[in-house]
Every structure is written in structure tokens, then in C-alpha cells.
Scaffold this motif. Structure first.
Motif, PDB file in Angstrom:
ATOM      1  N   TYR A   3       3.738 -23.784  29.074  1.00 35.86           N
ATOM      2  CA  TYR A   3       4.556 -24.097  30.186  1.00 35.86           C
ATOM      3  C   TYR A   3       4.071 -22.928  31.206  1.00 35.86           C
ATOM      4  O   TYR A   3       4.679 -21.674  31.128  1.00 35.86           O
ATOM      5  CB  TYR A   3       5.778 -23.965  30.110  1.00 35.86           C
ATOM      6  CG  TYR A   3       6.474 -25.171  29.171  1.00 35.86           C
ATOM      7  CD1 TYR A   3       6.856 -24.960  27.847  1.00 35.86           C
ATOM      8  CD2 TYR A   3       6.540 -26.274  29.718  1.00 35.86           C
ATOM      9  CE1 TYR A   3       7.474 -25.735  26.902  1.00 35.86           C
ATOM     10  CE2 TYR A   3       7.002 -27.514  28.830  1.00 35.86           C
ATOM     11  CZ  TYR A   3       7.488 -26.967  27.531  1.00 35.86           C
ATOM     12  OH  TYR A   3       7.641 -28.271  26.776  1.00 35.86           O
ATOM     13  N   ASN A   4       3.305 -23.249  32.210  1.00 35.40           N
ATOM     14  CA  ASN A   4       2.865 -22.282  33.277  1.00 35.40           C
ATOM     15  C   ASN A   4       3.081 -22.727  34.661  1.00 35.40           C
ATOM     16  O   ASN A   4       2.225 -22.429  35.536  1.00 35.40           O
ATOM     17  CB  ASN A   4       1.575 -21.630  33.031  1.00 35.40           C
ATOM     18  CG  ASN A   4       0.245 -22.624  32.797  1.00 35.40           C
ATOM     19  OD1 ASN A   4       0.707 -23.950  32.910  1.00 35.40           O
ATOM     20  ND2 ASN A   4      -0.783 -22.069  32.431  1.00 35.40           N
ATOM     21  N   SER A 252      14.539 -18.946  22.428  1.00 36.87           N
ATOM     22  CA  SER A 252      14.055 -19.337  23.629  1.00 36.87           C
ATOM     23  C   SER A 252      14.970 -18.597  24.892  1.00 36.87           C
ATOM     24  O   SER A 252      16.070 -18.684  24.654  1.00 36.87           O
ATOM     25  CB  SER A 252      14.016 -20.933  23.835  1.00 36.87           C
ATOM     26  OG  SER A 252      13.585 -21.249  25.206  1.00 36.87           O
ATOM     27  N   LYS A 253      14.210 -18.337  25.846  1.00 34.93           N
ATOM     28  CA  LYS A 253      14.794 -18.070  27.227  1.00 34.93           C
ATOM     29  C   LYS A 253      14.521 -19.075  28.255  1.00 34.93           C
ATOM     30  O   LYS A 253      14.609 -18.852  29.182  1.00 34.93           O
ATOM     31  CB  LYS A 253      14.341 -16.634  27.657  1.00 34.93           C
ATOM     32  CG  LYS A 253      15.136 -15.366  26.935  1.00 34.93           C
ATOM     33  CD  LYS A 253      14.596 -13.951  27.430  1.00 34.93           C
ATOM     34  CE  LYS A 253      15.043 -13.144  26.530  1.00 34.93           C
ATOM     35  NZ  LYS A 253      14.561 -11.557  27.234  1.00 34.93           N
ATOM     36  N   LEU A 254      14.104 -20.383  27.654  1.00 35.52           N
ATOM     37  CA  LEU A 254      13.764 -21.477  28.604  1.00 35.52           C
ATOM     38  C   LEU A 254      12.847 -21.029  29.692  1.00 35.52           C
ATOM     39  O   LEU A 254      12.728 -21.551  30.737  1.00 35.52           O
ATOM     40  CB  LEU A 254      15.112 -21.823  28.992  1.00 35.52           C
ATOM     41  CG  LEU A 254      16.193 -22.386  28.258  1.00 35.52           C
ATOM     42  CD1 LEU A 254      17.413 -22.889  28.696  1.00 35.52           C
ATOM     43  CD2 LEU A 254      15.642 -23.332  27.006  1.00 35.52           C
ATOM     44  N   PHE A 255      11.778 -20.069  29.392  1.00 32.74           N
ATOM     45  CA  PHE A 255      10.520 -19.949  30.400  1.00 32.74           C
ATOM     46  C   PHE A 255      11.238 -19.420  31.750  1.00 32.74           C
ATOM     47  O   PHE A 255      10.594 -19.691  32.709  1.00 32.74           O
ATOM     48  CB  PHE A 255       9.662 -21.066  30.347  1.00 32.74           C
ATOM     49  CG  PHE A 255       9.096 -21.611  29.110  1.00 32.74           C
ATOM     50  CD1 PHE A 255       8.106 -20.884  28.628  1.00 32.74           C
ATOM     51  CD2 PHE A 255       9.917 -22.424  28.301  1.00 32.74           C
ATOM     52  CE1 PHE A 255       7.498 -21.186  27.326  1.00 32.74           C
ATOM     53  CE2 PHE A 255       9.091 -22.820  26.958  1.00 32.74           C
ATOM     54  CZ  PHE A 255       8.220 -22.106  26.649  1.00 32.74           C
ATOM     55  N   GLY A 256      12.157 -18.656  31.543  1.00 33.82           N
ATOM     56  CA  GLY A 256      12.778 -18.059  32.819  1.00 33.82           C
ATOM     57  C   GLY A 256      14.132 -18.750  33.023  1.00 33.82           C
ATOM     58  O   GLY A 256      14.811 -18.279  33.791  1.00 33.82           O
ATOM     59  N   SER A 340       8.830 -20.342  20.444  1.00 34.15           N
ATOM     60  CA  SER A 340       7.533 -20.171  19.689  1.00 34.15           C
ATOM     61  C   SER A 340       6.308 -19.748  20.676  1.00 34.15           C
ATOM     62  O   SER A 340       6.191 -20.329  21.735  1.00 34.15           O
ATOM     63  CB  SER A 340       7.157 -21.044  18.862  1.00 34.15           C
ATOM     64  OG  SER A 340       6.019 -20.789  18.091  1.00 34.15           O
ATOM     65  N   SER A 341       5.672 -18.635  20.442  1.00 36.08           N
ATOM     66  CA  SER A 341       4.585 -18.338  21.161  1.00 36.08           C
ATOM     67  C   SER A 341       3.533 -18.043  20.020  1.00 36.08           C
ATOM     68  O   SER A 341       3.771 -17.335  19.092  1.00 36.08           O
ATOM     69  CB  SER A 341       4.706 -17.036  21.675  1.00 36.08           C
ATOM     70  OG  SER A 341       5.734 -17.033  22.827  1.00 36.08           O
ATOM     71  N   ALA A 360       9.593 -16.502  19.368  1.00 33.29           N
ATOM     72  CA  ALA A 360      10.248 -16.220  20.877  1.00 33.29           C
ATOM     73  C   ALA A 360       9.279 -16.600  21.765  1.00 33.29           C
ATOM     74  O   ALA A 360       8.220 -16.376  21.388  1.00 33.29           O
ATOM     75  CB  ALA A 360      10.585 -14.909  21.079  1.00 33.29           C
ATOM     76  N   ASP A 361       9.786 -17.342  22.907  1.00 33.86           N
ATOM     77  CA  ASP A 361       8.761 -18.036  23.805  1.00 33.86           C
ATOM     78  C   ASP A 361       8.476 -17.134  25.076  1.00 33.86           C
ATOM     79  O   ASP A 361       8.067 -17.513  25.923  1.00 33.86           O
ATOM     80  CB  ASP A 361       9.326 -19.255  24.111  1.00 33.86           C
ATOM     81  CG  ASP A 361      10.652 -19.348  24.805  1.00 33.86           C
ATOM     82  OD1 ASP A 361      11.270 -18.515  25.394  1.00 33.86           O
ATOM     83  OD2 ASP A 361      11.336 -20.631  24.799  1.00 33.86           O
ATOM     84  N   TRP A 362       9.026 -15.914  25.006  1.00 37.26           N
ATOM     85  CA  TRP A 362       8.800 -14.953  26.229  1.00 37.26           C
ATOM     86  C   TRP A 362       7.895 -13.867  25.912  1.00 37.26           C
ATOM     87  O   TRP A 362       7.668 -13.120  26.625  1.00 37.26           O
ATOM     88  CB  TRP A 362      10.131 -14.408  26.636  1.00 37.26           C
ATOM     89  CG  TRP A 362      10.896 -13.458  25.609  1.00 37.26           C
ATOM     90  CD1 TRP A 362      10.723 -12.217  25.334  1.00 37.26           C
ATOM     91  CD2 TRP A 362      11.811 -13.984  24.486  1.00 37.26           C
ATOM     92  NE1 TRP A 362      11.540 -11.762  24.150  1.00 37.26           N
ATOM     93  CE2 TRP A 362      12.341 -12.746  23.934  1.00 37.26           C
ATOM     94  CE3 TRP A 362      12.484 -15.125  24.233  1.00 37.26           C
ATOM     95  CZ2 TRP A 362      13.287 -12.766  22.827  1.00 37.26           C
ATOM     96  CZ3 TRP A 362      13.504 -15.250  23.567  1.00 37.26           C
ATOM     97  CH2 TRP A 362      13.889 -14.145  22.341  1.00 37.26           C
TER      98      TRP A 362
END
Length: 376
Positions: A3-4, A252-256, A340-341, A360-362
């Protein structure tokens, strides 16, 4: 998927990301196999510490054998340590699997990378300035199609990148449904004139695989890659919300979109589809990438196409490349999905491979780990 898009950037700008998962820092690192990768192990420990990650696992493959290590915890409530046997969501590392199948189909004469999307999916990519007759399969695979990323749609972004995700994470999506969300927007540029990463490209590629073969893309990935290589920890989950055991909890931090980590282990991966739904292990990813780059999955001509630099600095087809400080060039892909990363990289000859995962996704700053393994 990774997600970017703009939706993530908007959320990141609007939310002050705070909070930490520090339980994993006190856990010792464990390692097994081959030579001692001292620099890599130290980089893993530093990444968990500085990134406030719960845990990390990694595996390598080189001329001296295989090696694996774990740092930190799989579960912040129990302090259970991470295990190198764990399965995890690989996000956009799914894309090299999909690109490999498309290139295999070209080698079999069943399609051509210069075929248009319109040929295989007639009438689908149209409206709002979208034109499937101007987009080739090659442009899907190297992200020069200009097709809008469905994750940038405000409505979809609200479902994926805000606390509303906790109530929407079990929703089921079809590939066509996600593509139509993307096509409700005009293209971001004329096909072939620029590069921009778009998960929609690989949803379309998955649909093309199904149209050509008569089977869902996941069945083709299983038949052509997973079973021949003996990737016993790798699967295409479809709509299954649970991860196969053993697995870590995913945070997750929900991508911000969230200031504090949330447990998002269970989710419906159809929201990522052929852009990012596959589940795997670090050992399987090293085996896959080594086999791919050593020519076990593609004929020389198709492998050359896959790794040839694309226009507008677009990289290869399903793979990207970069040259490290020591002059080593590595090929592969990273992947981010809720909780997940993942990163999988290899030298062009496939003889030195690294795969790693943080639950962790951050986790963003992966370069020190890559430098440690390939240069350290």
C-alpha cells in the motif's frame, strides 16, 4: 499488496503515528543452519529495536548453505517467540509469482506480452478515459499501464486504512469488483508514458491468467510453482480468513490510519487478490526466488525479459532491482499487507537469497538488513 498510494499518504499526513510494540526487544535472537550471519543477525535485532516491532524472522540461501534466525515475539500478549517455521502473508511478493505464470504462458505460446488487455478481457478496461486496447500485458507487469490503483479510491481507502477496517476486514471481493473500483477513476497517465505502481495491474494480470487457462490464477500458481518446487508452506488462501499454523499474530497501524498497533491476524485476503494474497514462509521464498533466477521456472528468453530494465525506470516484470553500497545488485520484491511486512531478494544468478518478515506492517527501513546480508 504494497500500500503506497495517495490514500495511505493522506492518512499518514493526518495521523500522528505513536505507540509502540516493544515486548519483542527483550527476546533473544535464535538462529539455525549454515554459516553464522553475524551482521544480518545484528541488523535484525536493531530493526526490531529501532522500529519498535514485535518480531522478525529471516532465512538465507547461499553457496555455503541455508541459515535462518528469529528475533522478538510472535504474540505480544504471551511473549511467545517468533519461529522461522511460521507462515505469514507476503503481500506484494505475490506479484513475482503471478508474473512468472504469465511469462510461462508466453513461453508456451498461449499469450504474448504485447497482447492488449482488450484482447483477453474485452470491454472490461473502458470508460473514464480507460482503454484496454492501449494497455499491453507487459505494461501491466511493469506498472506502466496508467491504471488507477484501487486502494487510492477514497471509499476503499476508508475501508482499508481507517479503524473501520476492523469491521470490514472479513468482506469478500472479487478481482473484477476491485478492478471496477479502479476503473471508476480516469487513468493517472496515458499507457506507456510513465511508471506508477498500481495493484490494479496485477488484479488484471490474474484475470488474464484465468481467461487464458480456464482456471483461477491461484490454481495455476499452485500447479506451476508451488507443487513443482515443493513449497509446502505456501498457499493461495482465496477467502480463508485464518492463517495456517504455525503463525505469528499480525499487528497493524493501518498504514498510518491508527496511532496504536491493532491485532489484525484474521482477515479476508480477497481484498488483495492476485496483487497480494499469498501466504508463505521465509524458507519457501528463498527456494522460489533462487529457482526462478536460476532458470528452473522460465526459459532463458522469458527470464531475460523478466529481469530486463523497463521504460521510465520501471524495473523488470514482477521484480525490481537495486545496487547496494558494495556493488552487488539484487532482484526481488517487498510486500506489505495488514499485519505483515515481507522482503525477498536475490542476486541475479539466484545463488544468494534473503527473505524476511516482520509481523508488523509499519516496518519500512529494510535497507540496513539487505546491506548486512549481501555486503556485511
Amino acid at each position: 499488496m504494497t500500500y503506497n498510494g495517495k490514500a495511505v499518504r493522506r492518512a499518514a499526513a493526518a495521523v500522528a503515528v505513536a505507540g509502540a510494540l516493544t515486548a519483542g526487544i527483550a527476546q533473544p535472537a535464535t538462529a539455525a543452519g549454515g554459516r553464522v550471519h553475524t551482521a544480518t543477525r545484528a541488523a535484525m535485532e536493531q530493526a526490531v529495536r529501532s522500529g519498535e516491532l514485535p518480531g522478525m524472522i529471516a532465512a538465507t540461501l547461499d553457496r555455503k548453505g541455508s541459515w535462518s534466525a528469529s528475533v522478538g515475539v510472535a504474540d505480544t500478549t504471551t511473549d511467545q517467540p517468533r519461529s522461522t517455521r511460521e507462515r505469514f502473508r507476503i503481500g506484494s511478493v505475490t506479484k513475482p509469482f503471478v508474473a512468472t505464470v504469465v511469462l510461462q504462458l508466453q513461453a508456451e505460446g498461449r499469450l504474448d506480452l504485447d497482447d492488449t488487455v482488450e484482447r483477453w478481457l474485452p470491454g472490461l478496461v473502458s470508460g473514464n478515459g480507460n482503454d484496454g486496447s492501449a494497455i499491453t500485458l507487459r505494461r501491466l507487469l511493469n506498472h506502466t499501464s496508467g491504471v488507477f490503483d484501487y486502494g487510492d479510491d477514497p471509499g476503499m481507502g476508508a475501508k482499508l486504512f481507517t479503524p473501520a477496517f476492523l469491521t470490514r476486514r472479513y468482506d469478500t471481493y472479487s478481482l473484477e469488483q476491485l478492478v471496477r473500483i479502479a476503473l471508476s477513476h480516469p487513468p493517472v497517465f496515458a499507457p506507456g508514458t510513465a511508471y506508477r505502481y498500481s495493484n490494479t495491474n496485477y488484479l488484471l494480470a490474474g484475470m488474464v491468467v484465468e481467461r487464458v487457462t480456464g482456471h483461477p490464477y491461484g490454481e495455476e500458481v499452485e500447479r506451476r510453482i508451488i507443487r513443482p518446487l515443493g513449497l509446502t508452506g505456501t498457499s493461495v488462501p482465496g477467502t480463508a480468513t485464518d492463517l495456517p499454523r504455525p503463525h505469528a499474530r499480525g499487528y497493524s497501524k493501518l498504514f498510518g490510519g491508527s496511532a496504536t498497533p491493532l491485532d489484525v491476524t484474521e482477515l479476508n485476503p480477497s481484498m488483495a487478490g492476485s496483487a497480494g494474497e499469498i501466504v508463505s514462509t521465509t524458507a519457501d521464498l528463498t527456494r522460489f526466488l533462487s529457482a526462478l533466477l536460476r532458470g528452473r521456472l522460465l526459459p532463458p528468453a522469458e527470464l531475460e525479459e523478466m529481469t530486463a530494465p523497463g521504460p521510465h525506470d520501471s524495473g523488470g516484470l514482477g521484480l525490481g532491482s537495486g545496487t547496494l553500497s558494495c556493488g552487488v545488485t539484487v532482484w526481488g520484491h517487498d510486500g506489505g499487507i495488514h499485519g505483515s511486512s515481507t522482503l525477498a531478494l536475490a542476486t541475479r544468478d539466484g545463488r544468494h537469497v534473503l527473505a524476511l518478515n516482520a509481523n508488523a506492517d509499519w516496518f519500512r527501513d529494510k535497507l540496513p538488513l539487505v546491506e548486512a546480508e549481501f555486503c556485511g
